[in-house]
Design an enzyme around this catalytic site. Structure first.
Site, PDB file in Angstrom:
ATOM      1  N   ASP A 106       0.844  -1.031  -0.067  1.00  0.00           N
ATOM      2  CA  ASP A 106       0.138   0.003  -0.022  1.00  0.00           C
ATOM      3  C   ASP A 106       0.861   1.233   0.070  1.00  0.00           C
ATOM      4  O   ASP A 106       1.919   1.134   0.434  1.00  0.00           O
ATOM      5  CB  ASP A 106      -0.973   0.038   1.223  1.00  0.00           C
ATOM      6  CG  ASP A 106      -1.690  -1.084   1.256  1.00  0.00           C
ATOM      7  OD1 ASP A 106      -2.196  -1.634   0.079  1.00  0.00           O
ATOM      8  OD2 ASP A 106      -2.348  -1.462   2.352  1.00  0.00           O
TER       9      ASP A 106
HETATM   10  N1  URA Z   1      -1.158  -5.849   3.817  1.00  0.00           N
HETATM   11  C1  URA Z   1      -1.595  -4.614   3.605  1.00  0.00           C
HETATM   12  O1  URA Z   1      -2.663  -4.618   4.501  1.00  0.00           O
HETATM   13  N2  URA Z   1      -1.085  -3.769   3.214  1.00  0.00           N
HETATM   14  C2  URA Z   1      -0.102  -3.737   2.572  1.00  0.00           C
HETATM   15  O2  URA Z   1       0.839  -2.991   1.868  1.00  0.00           O
HETATM   16  C3  URA Z   1       0.533  -5.227   2.689  1.00  0.00           C
HETATM   17  C4  URA Z   1       0.041  -6.209   3.133  1.00  0.00           C
END
Ligand code: URA
Length: 239
Positions: A106
């Site tokens: 993310d």
């Molecule tokens: N899980 C999440 O919620 N976000 C990420 O960036 C990676 C794994």
């Protein structure tokens, strides 16, 4: 024997465009195994041939694998009209034409991300059937209790019906604040955040620190990256 055209090999390994590679070849500045090569379409044995440009030897690599310490605020994509991507942060000497992140983090997630031009490697890394665990350190707004850990370890069913595979979960505390080390071997949308939220603990900060047996090189500052060694590459599938 794996072969590639000389202009492609030159462009990929000497960090120049395909057009500039053709120009270098035409000008007689590229040698193959010690002899000047003037034809862009010459087939190069990528495992055994040696190339040099202006007398400087270049290692021929079919693919490149880059480890980055992803900073917050940067997106996991190759390009974007408005936002900075992880590929934008790759320094010119490592840039190749078809670089992409092997999996997504993310925008606000930090830590270990691999950038490559190898599609088969990426498929192997991301496919749940290959069992490559990715380790995250999550700072939470509330601790995960024993019952929550059990649900996550058994494979939690999210509210929207998404079934997660069993995770490895270790809650801990740092300076009085709740954290958890969470390892998953799939990469569903916002997976770690949704898994802990389903247990009533929301992620405040998320960092990926390990893929398989490969740990993030903590000497890399946020946004920094470097080419991975062969040994590091093999660690990924070795957990
Ligand atoms: N899980 C999440 O919620 N976000 C990420 O960036 C990676 C794994």
């Amino acid at each position: 024997m794996a072969t590639q055209r000389l202009d492609k090999v030159t462009a990929l390994n000497c960090s120049v465009s395909r057009r500039d590679a053709r120009k270098l070849i035409k000008e007689g500045r590229v040698s193959v195994n010690g002899g000047v090569a003037l034809r862009a379409e010459t087939e190069i044995d990528t495992e055994n041939d040696k190339i040099s440009v202006d007398g400087v030897n270049y290692e021929i690599k079919e693919h490149v694998y880059i480890m980055m310490n992803k900073p917050s605020g940067v997106i996991s994509a190759s390009e974007d009209k408005n936002k900075t991507t992880v590929v934008d942060l790759v320094p010119p000497e490592l840039v190749r034409k078809s670089l992409f992140p092997a999996g997504r983090l993310d925008r606000d997630t930090t830590g270990l991300i691999i950038i490559t031009d190898d599609g088969a490697f990426t498929h192997r890394l991301l496919s749940p059937s290959h069992h490559v665990y990715k380790r995250y350190i999550a700072k939470l707004d509330a601790p995960l209790g024993e019952e929550s850990v059990k649900r996550l370890e058994e494979g939690i069913l999210l509210e929207d019906g998404t079934q997660c595979l069993p995770a490895r979960v270790k809650p801990f505390e740092e300076n009085g604040e709740p954290f958890a080390q969470i390892e998953i071997r799939e990469g569903k949308y916002h997976q770690v955040k949704r898994m802990t939220a389903a247990c009533g603990s929301h992620v405040v900060e998320l960092r990926r620190v390990k893929i398989g047996a490969l740990c993030l090189d903590e000497s890399l500052a946020p946004g920094e990256c470097r080419e991975m060694t062969e040994e590091e590459l093999s660690l990924i599938f070795e957990d």
